[in-house]
Design a protein around this motif. Structure first.
Motif, PDB file in Angstrom:
ATOM      1  N   ALA A   3      -1.120   3.747   5.585  1.00 16.68           N
ATOM      2  CA  ALA A   3      -0.010   3.680   4.625  1.00 16.68           C
ATOM      3  C   ALA A   3       0.918   4.875   4.732  1.00 16.68           C
ATOM      4  O   ALA A   3       1.344   5.439   3.736  1.00 16.68           O
ATOM      5  N   ASN A  27      -1.140   8.758 -10.327  1.00 14.96           N
ATOM      6  CA  ASN A  27      -0.328   9.963 -10.099  1.00 14.96           C
ATOM      7  C   ASN A  27      -0.720  11.121 -11.007  1.00 14.96           C
ATOM      8  O   ASN A  27      -0.249  12.227 -10.827  1.00 14.96           O
ATOM      9  N   THR A  76       1.374   2.195  -3.454  1.00 12.32           N
ATOM     10  CA  THR A  76       0.108   2.724  -3.966  1.00 12.32           C
ATOM     11  C   THR A  76      -0.091   4.152  -3.468  1.00 12.32           C
ATOM     12  O   THR A  76      -0.507   5.038  -4.217  1.00 12.32           O
ATOM     13  N   ALA A  77       0.218   4.371  -2.180  1.00 16.36           N
ATOM     14  CA  ALA A  77       0.044   5.695  -1.584  1.00 16.36           C
ATOM     15  C   ALA A  77       0.941   6.716  -2.275  1.00 16.36           C
ATOM     16  O   ALA A  77       0.527   7.844  -2.534  1.00 16.36           O
ATOM     17  N   ALA A 101       2.012   6.624  -5.372  1.00 16.51           N
ATOM     18  CA  ALA A 101       1.428   6.896  -6.686  1.00 16.51           C
ATOM     19  C   ALA A 101       0.219   7.819  -6.536  1.00 16.51           C
ATOM     20  O   ALA A 101       0.012   8.734  -7.332  1.00 16.51           O
ATOM     21  N   PHE A 149      -5.961   5.907   3.338  1.00 14.92           N
ATOM     22  CA  PHE A 149      -6.058   4.453   3.304  1.00 14.92           C
ATOM     23  C   PHE A 149      -6.522   3.898   4.642  1.00 14.92           C
ATOM     24  O   PHE A 149      -6.262   4.477   5.690  1.00 14.92           O
ATOM     25  N   THR A 188       0.830  -1.210   0.000  1.00 13.86           N
ATOM     26  CA  THR A 188       0.000   0.000   0.000  1.00 13.86           C
ATOM     27  C   THR A 188       0.859   1.254   0.000  1.00 13.86           C
ATOM     28  O   THR A 188       0.424   2.301  -0.472  1.00 13.86           O
TER      29      THR A 188
END
Lengths: 267, 355
Positions: free
Chosen positions: B92, B80, A171-172, A174, B88, A168
């Motif tokens: 995260a 992005n 992902t975070a 990005a 999250f 994650t």
């Protein structure tokens, strides 16, 4: 529950066996270290404490030469194998399971499974051919050979680190506008760094201690410390070899301790 | 399209797996999310709410349909490149960075000048009341503080939409209540559109401007908390939001005839063949003496909840109903097990729902 459960440590003779194993493991090493301080030039008779053999080894040009060569090869091998292992680890963990995954895994770890002598002979034959065809000689062959068999040792801690990493986080990154490259450089790489350092150290130690492959691949005048020691054993035995061994042991112990501290779980 | 729509999902389909084994996590979902609203995706686990959120964020690509942001199709943009940020469920947070570095991350990636990054980071930390923690590593923070860092980090780049994936589920009850108020405050102060995913109906009812109730990959109903509670469209929505009594019978003109033969007045109901389902909320039941009329029922049990008392009733045909009675000052509801009562309903409280 714990009181009644099976416990190896409670079997009769466990303590005796444990002591015997440790003695078998460490007595030879202690003997070697002890005799490196022997004043006499015998490997068997104790002639009092002395640092003469260290001084002799230090002054020995051949030892110095071999040591420098060992360190150079180990450095290059560690860097190359760590880079390759990092890419391999990223390639095998940062994606969904794919067909032939186990096969790839086995391929990467090949040097751990194929007998070293077989790899050594194979490399000797191949490199011999290359040397004849190209006419190029040099340390590069040893560096390549070492880098190759160091890959699985560098791969394991890096892969373990990657598998323990929360996906994650990438992902975070990005989500927060990081491009794939920025995500790798700013998030993946810093988090992977301890694994890479650990992998590089392990590779360094493995390269530094290697005898078999080096012995087969090296050209004349390319002795590393271990092959020099092997050569010495064939001639005369003096505690100088103990002194050299002890120094090699010290370097290895320091590096492996650092490796252990780096890979140890924080909590 | 209306000017005030920020996110518009149109006929979105998301399938996982291939061929016959493919599962549709989202099955033709269309929903419009308005600018500056607190919009909640509510449903049980596996209903597709998180998948929809991940599609808006760009972590997944839709199998079919499109997602528009301010009228432009963003379905194929990588995360992005979308002016959308996520909080999250696991927060995260980057463990190798400090609190301030975490908050600054998005701004730096957008290439903002250092002075602006610093100023915005400070403002965001002030917004979530964590100025004092700026230099700490995130592992040194409590769960609630980590939650605030995650919020500040996602708000710092001033996204057009903030996506929140069950962000409160890891907090204990007291903290969760505080954060609910905090989230609502942040949303009003920043004016940013919030899309909030939760399975907790109370959370959804108290915080949202509008709610989309989801089940089995479909949006069952979209509306304000009041709409959805008072006028649930189908059996699923009625049972998922709040407690509900179901009454099954046959539709006649202007009334529902129950299995017991009794009739409940339902103006507007038209006669139709087959069974018809109606719902009534427990607080809309009025209990009286049997002689006063109403549905004849027997008290099966009484459960005292402090502010109110739940009275479980059986109709003659065994249908179970629950009445929520406000507890009188004495604490005694004046009823006991085995009593026969007559049930009346508040006007308009009994409503037909689809199955």
């Amino acid at each position: 529950m714990a009181e009644r459960s099976f416990h190896v440590a409670r079997l009769p003779g466990f303590a005796t066996m444990a002591v015997a194993v440790f003695v078998a493991l460490y007595l030879p090493i202690f003997t070697l270290v002890a005799y490196s301080f022997n004043a006499s030039n015998s490997m068997a008779v104790w002639g009092g404490f002395s640092l003469d053999w260290y001084a002799k080894a230090w002054a020995n040009e051949q030892v110095k030469d071999a040591t420098v060569r060992s360190l150079v090869i180990a450095c290059f091998a560690a860097v190359i194998s760590t880079a390759v292992a990092t890419m391999a680890a990223l390639g095998t963990t940062r994606r969904r399971a794919f067909k032939g995954q186990t096969f790839i895994y086995v391929m990467i770890n090949q040097p751990l499974m194929v007998p070293e002598i077989v790899t050594a002979v194979a490399l000797m034959i191949l490199f011999g051919l290359v040397k004849t065809v190209t006419g190029i000689h040099g340390l590069g062959y040893l560096v390549l050979a070492h880098a190759a068999f160091c890959v699985p040792f560098a791969y394991l801690p890096i892969r373990a680190r990657l598998e323990g990493m929360d996906l994650t986080l990438e992902t975070a990154a990005a989500d927060l506008y990081a491009t794939p490259w920025a995500t790798f450089r700013r998030v993946t790489l810093p988090l992977l760094a301890p694994g890479m350092v650990a992998g590089a150290m392990l590779a360094f130690v493995i390269s530094l201690d290697d005898v078999v492959i080096t012995e087969f691949v090296k050209s004349g005048g390319q002795d590393t410390l271990p092959t020099y020691m092997l050569g010495q054993l064939r001639r005369q035995l003096t505690p100088e070899i103990n002194a050299v061994s002890t120094m090699l042991l010290a370097v290895t112990v320091v590096l492996l301790t650092t490796f252990f501290l780096l890979t140890r779980k924080k909590d | 399209m209306a000017d005030d729509v920020t996110i518009s999902a149109r006929h979105v389909i998301k399938a996982f797996g291939q061929g016959a084994a493919a599962v549709r996590a989202l099955d033709d979902v269309s929903v419009d999310i308005r600018r500056s609203e607190f919009f909640t995706l509510l449903g049980p686990s596996g209903c597709g709410k998180t998948t929809l959120l991940r599609l808006i964020a760009g972590f997944e690509m839709p199998t079919g349909g499109e997602i528009l942001l301010d009228g432009a199709d963003i379905s194929t943009l990588p995360p992005n490149k979308r002016p959308v940020n996520t909080v999250f469920q696991s927060y995260a947070l980057f463990p190798h960075l400090t609190v301030a570095q975490n908050v600054a991350f998005g701004l730096q990636m957008l290439g903002k000048p250092a002075a602006e990054v610093k100023a915005t980071t400070e403002r965001m930390l002030a917004l979530v009341k964590l100025e004092a923690m700026a230099g700490r590593k995130t592992a040194q923070l409590s769960g609630g503080q980590q939650q605030r860092v995650a919020l500040a980090r996602a708000l710092a780049p001033q996204p057009k939409v903030l996506l929140l994936d069950e962000p409160l589920s890891a907090l204990d009850l007291k903290l969760r209540k505080e954060m609910q108020i905090e989230l609502k405050r942040l949303q009003l102060e920043t004016g940013i559109t919030f899309v909030f995913v939760t399975h907790d109906q109370e959370e959804a009812l108290t915080m949202s401007d509008r709610i989309a109730v989801m089940s089995a990959g479909k949006v069952q109903q979209v509306g304000t908390a009041r709409d959805i509670y008072i006028h649930p469209r189908n059996r699923f929505v009625a049972s998922f939001i709040g407690e509900t009594n179901f009454l099954t019978g046959t539709a006649e003109d202007g009334a529902l005839r129950l299995g017991t033969g009794e009739r409940i007045e339902m103006p507007g109901l038209r006669a139709s063949p087959g069974p018809t389902t109606a719902i009534v909320r427990p607080e809309q039941l009025r209990l009286g003496k049997t002689a006063d009329g109403g549905l004849q029922a027997r008290v099966v049990s009484l459960v005292y909840f402090g502010t109110d008392t739940h009275c479980h009733l059986h109709l003659a045909d065994g249908t179970e109903l629950v009445a929520r009675l406000q507890s009188p000052a004495s604490g005694e509801a004046g009823l006991s097990r085995g009593d026969s009562v007559g049930i009346r309903f508040a006007e308009g409280a009994v409503q037909q729902v689809e199955d």
